[in-house]
Design a protein around this motif. Structure first.
Motif, PDB file in Angstrom:
ATOM      1  N   ASN A   1     -12.941 -41.026  -6.802  1.00 57.38           N
ATOM      2  CA  ASN A   1     -13.420 -42.246  -6.154  1.00 57.38           C
ATOM      3  C   ASN A   1     -12.461 -43.405  -6.380  1.00 57.38           C
ATOM      4  O   ASN A   1     -12.103 -44.125  -5.430  1.00 57.38           O
ATOM      5  CB  ASN A   1     -14.816 -42.597  -6.679  1.00 57.38           C
ATOM      6  N   VAL A   2     -12.036 -43.612  -7.620  1.00 62.80           N
ATOM      7  CA  VAL A   2     -11.128 -44.721  -7.924  1.00 62.80           C
ATOM      8  C   VAL A   2      -9.766 -44.494  -7.266  1.00 62.80           C
ATOM      9  O   VAL A   2      -9.183 -45.427  -6.682  1.00 62.80           O
ATOM     10  CB  VAL A   2     -10.981 -44.900  -9.452  1.00 62.80           C
ATOM     11  N   SER A   3      -9.258 -43.263  -7.332  1.00 67.51           N
ATOM     12  CA  SER A   3      -7.967 -42.953  -6.704  1.00 67.51           C
ATOM     13  C   SER A   3      -8.016 -43.175  -5.201  1.00 67.51           C
ATOM     14  O   SER A   3      -7.053 -43.652  -4.591  1.00 67.51           O
ATOM     15  CB  SER A   3      -7.573 -41.505  -7.003  1.00 67.51           C
ATOM     16  N   MET A   4      -9.147 -42.864  -4.603  1.00 68.01           N
ATOM     17  CA  MET A   4      -9.330 -43.039  -3.162  1.00 68.01           C
ATOM     18  C   MET A   4      -9.258 -44.521  -2.780  1.00 68.01           C
ATOM     19  O   MET A   4      -8.667 -44.889  -1.764  1.00 68.01           O
ATOM     20  CB  MET A   4     -10.680 -42.429  -2.806  1.00 68.01           C
ATOM     21  N   THR A   5      -9.830 -45.395  -3.611  1.00 67.55           N
ATOM     22  CA  THR A   5      -9.861 -46.824  -3.273  1.00 67.55           C
ATOM     23  C   THR A   5      -8.492 -47.492  -3.396  1.00 67.55           C
ATOM     24  O   THR A   5      -8.274 -48.549  -2.796  1.00 67.55           O
ATOM     25  CB  THR A   5     -10.859 -47.581  -4.178  1.00 67.55           C
ATOM     26  N   ILE A   6      -7.582 -46.885  -4.154  1.00 69.07           N
ATOM     27  CA  ILE A   6      -6.249 -47.480  -4.305  1.00 69.07           C
ATOM     28  C   ILE A   6      -5.180 -46.674  -3.570  1.00 69.07           C
ATOM     29  O   ILE A   6      -3.986 -46.905  -3.758  1.00 69.07           O
ATOM     30  CB  ILE A   6      -5.880 -47.620  -5.797  1.00 69.07           C
ATOM     31  N   GLY A   7      -5.615 -45.709  -2.744  1.00 69.75           N
ATOM     32  CA  GLY A   7      -4.682 -44.966  -1.911  1.00 69.75           C
ATOM     33  C   GLY A   7      -3.989 -43.814  -2.587  1.00 69.75           C
ATOM     34  O   GLY A   7      -2.997 -43.292  -2.067  1.00 69.75           O
ATOM     35  N   PHE A   8      -4.485 -43.376  -3.737  1.00 68.81           N
ATOM     36  CA  PHE A   8      -3.869 -42.271  -4.461  1.00 68.81           C
ATOM     37  C   PHE A   8      -4.543 -40.936  -4.179  1.00 68.81           C
ATOM     38  O   PHE A   8      -4.153 -39.913  -4.735  1.00 68.81           O
ATOM     39  CB  PHE A   8      -3.894 -42.530  -5.970  1.00 68.81           C
ATOM     40  N   ALA A   9      -5.575 -40.926  -3.346  1.00 71.54           N
ATOM     41  CA  ALA A   9      -6.270 -39.685  -2.992  1.00 71.54           C
ATOM     42  C   ALA A   9      -6.849 -39.844  -1.588  1.00 71.54           C
ATOM     43  O   ALA A   9      -7.116 -40.973  -1.148  1.00 71.54           O
ATOM     44  CB  ALA A   9      -7.380 -39.367  -4.006  1.00 71.54           C
ATOM     45  N   PRO A  10      -7.029 -38.736  -0.857  1.00 69.78           N
ATOM     46  CA  PRO A  10      -7.638 -38.825   0.470  1.00 69.78           C
ATOM     47  C   PRO A  10      -9.049 -39.403   0.391  1.00 69.78           C
ATOM     48  O   PRO A  10      -9.738 -39.253  -0.617  1.00 69.78           O
ATOM     49  CB  PRO A  10      -7.682 -37.353   0.935  1.00 69.78           C
ATOM     50  N   VAL A  11      -9.468 -40.088   1.454  1.00 73.30           N
ATOM     51  CA  VAL A  11     -10.800 -40.685   1.497  1.00 73.30           C
ATOM     52  C   VAL A  11     -11.839 -39.593   1.731  1.00 73.30           C
ATOM     53  O   VAL A  11     -11.857 -38.943   2.780  1.00 73.30           O
ATOM     54  CB  VAL A  11     -10.898 -41.745   2.611  1.00 73.30           C
ATOM     55  N   VAL A  12     -12.674 -39.357   0.738  1.00 73.55           N
ATOM     56  CA  VAL A  12     -13.762 -38.384   0.835  1.00 73.55           C
ATOM     57  C   VAL A  12     -15.036 -39.067   0.333  1.00 73.55           C
ATOM     58  O   VAL A  12     -14.986 -40.050  -0.392  1.00 73.55           O
ATOM     59  CB  VAL A  12     -13.481 -37.114  -0.003  1.00 73.55           C
ATOM     60  N   GLY A  13     -16.182 -38.532   0.725  1.00 70.54           N
ATOM     61  CA  GLY A  13     -17.458 -39.147   0.382  1.00 70.54           C
ATOM     62  C   GLY A  13     -17.944 -38.815  -1.011  1.00 70.54           C
ATOM     63  O   GLY A  13     -19.037 -38.269  -1.171  1.00 70.54           O
ATOM     64  N   ILE A  14     -17.138 -39.130  -2.017  1.00 75.16           N
ATOM     65  CA  ILE A  14     -17.530 -38.863  -3.407  1.00 75.16           C
ATOM     66  C   ILE A  14     -17.864 -40.190  -4.077  1.00 75.16           C
ATOM     67  O   ILE A  14     -16.999 -41.065  -4.203  1.00 75.16           O
ATOM     68  CB  ILE A  14     -16.416 -38.124  -4.161  1.00 75.16           C
ATOM     69  N   PRO A  15     -19.118 -40.392  -4.502  1.00 75.48           N
ATOM     70  CA  PRO A  15     -19.532 -41.676  -5.083  1.00 75.48           C
ATOM     71  C   PRO A  15     -19.086 -41.832  -6.525  1.00 75.48           C
ATOM     72  O   PRO A  15     -18.696 -40.870  -7.188  1.00 75.48           O
ATOM     73  CB  PRO A  15     -21.060 -41.610  -4.987  1.00 75.48           C
TER      74      PRO A  15
END
Length: 370
Positions: free
Chosen positions: A315-329
């Motif tokens: 989730n944190v990596s997704m918000t800073i562009g380090f991981a693909p956007v997936v629906g993980i809360p």
């Protein structure tokens, strides 16, 4: 079982609520700033979550261990039912409608507690030898991990399925599997990765990977990074948190709530939040030493620690562009009932196994005789 035995207080793990309750409180503050309606729903989710925690805390899990396989297979049946009776939302069948109501349930969420308990049950009944599990035992345990993985991935919900398989095999890695098996698995994955990407991933899944690898991040991630940068060191007042206040930041109370938290409380607030998660994960993993001979509790501890680590990291990596956007809360932090309730069930199970371990010793309950 004496629920008011004084040993409950001496055995209860107070570190867990000391780390979890601040996360819940900060989340509620943020959600209430965005919408009073969402705050009311969050309050209901919280109450339901604590009721579930209480139920599993007093449930005699070890005594009812013989029901765990039945519970696991009921959840597998529900996953199979999704393909036939499932309700489709946003192009995916992940929900079942409760008869005679307008409510839906997500079997993949219901499976997670039974998945943990099933692994704990199997490993307790057949603990690893000194050099780790050999191939036969490993394949048996792998079957119970891979079966729900394929069923959930077919919905399609590759994100949840991937988390499940990492938690399952990550727990086996901690508990003990012969190193030759891991080397073989890594080689197979390395060789087959191009084939999996080409022939098995859905177009939208490939698009997520493409967006992640692209030089320019997606709109969601761009707005998230702007919100994080806007927070600075100490954060902004509610009215000055422009990304959230003017609704530039998408789904600011759920998937991208970490970016919202940093915009409001700055780098210091974001670091404090991550510190709480880090301490919680380390605390759970450290209990392996305390329960080294109790494989049932150890498996549950490691599974929950891995769930929290993966959900938080992705989730944190997704918000800073380090991981693909997936629906993980973000556990205990993102707005929503399913994830919050599931994690409260996790900790209800953990606290029961930790707190009432004296009861198992007193009555000499042994799962091997179940």
């Amino acid at each position: 079982m004496k629920l008011f035995d004084r040993r409950i207080l001496t055995h209860f793990d107070f570190v867990q609520p000391a780390l979890i309750l601040p996360i819940i409180a900060i989340s509620f503050i943020l959600v209430a700033e965005v919408s009073s309606f969402l705050a009311e729903k969050q309050l209901i989710y919280t109450l339901v979550g604590f009721l579930c925690f209480s139920f599993f805390f007093i449930l005699p899990i070890r005594k009812l261990a013989w029901l765990i396989p039945l519970l696991y297979w009921i959840n597998i049946f529900l996953l199979l039912s999704v393909d036939i009776f499932g309700v489709e939302k946003l192009g995916a069948k992940r929900w079942l409608e409760v008869p005679f109501t307008h409510f839906t349930i997500q079997p993949s969420e219901l499976l997670k507690p039974s998945f943990i308990l099933m692994l704990a049950y199997l490993i307790y009944r057949d603990p690893p030898p000194k050099n780790g599990y050999k191939l036969k035992s490993f394949l048996k345990l792998s079957f119970y991990i891979l079966l729900p993985f394929f069923l959930i991935a077919a919905e399609p919900d590759l994100g949840t399925a991937t988390v499940l398989i990492i938690v399952g095999f990550g727990t086996l890695f901690i508990i003990g599997v012969n190193y030759k098996i891991w080397l073989s698995i890594f080689l197979v994955i390395a060789v087959s990765s191009p084939i999996i990407y080409t022939h098995f991933l859905k177009p939208y899944q490939k698009q997520r990977i493409h967006d992640f690898l692209a030089e320019k991040p997606s709109y969601q991630v761009q707005q998230s990074i702007i919100a994080i940068g806007n927070g600075g060191l100490k954060g902004k007042n509610s009215d000055e948190a422009t990304q959230t206040h003017f609704k530039f930041l998408p789904i600011s109370t759920s998937d991208f709530i970490f970016a919202y938290a940093v915009e409001r409380f700055g780098f210091i607030g974001g670091a404090f939040l991550l510190l709480l998660y880090m301490l919680l994960i380390f605390h759970l993993l450290s209990l392996n030493a305390k329960f080294k001979d109790d494989y049932f509790t150890r498996v549950a501890l490691n599974c929950v620690a891995l769930f929290i680590f993966i959900y938080t990291a992705v989730n944190v990596s997704m918000t800073i562009g380090f991981a693909p956007v997936v629906g993980i809360p973000l556990p205990f932090f993102s707005h929503g009932g399913s994830s919050f309730t599931t994690f409260m069930v996790f900790f209800g199970i953990l606290q029961h196994l930790i707190t009432f371990r004296y009861f198992a010793l007193d009555t000499k309950i042994r799962l091997k005789g179940a």
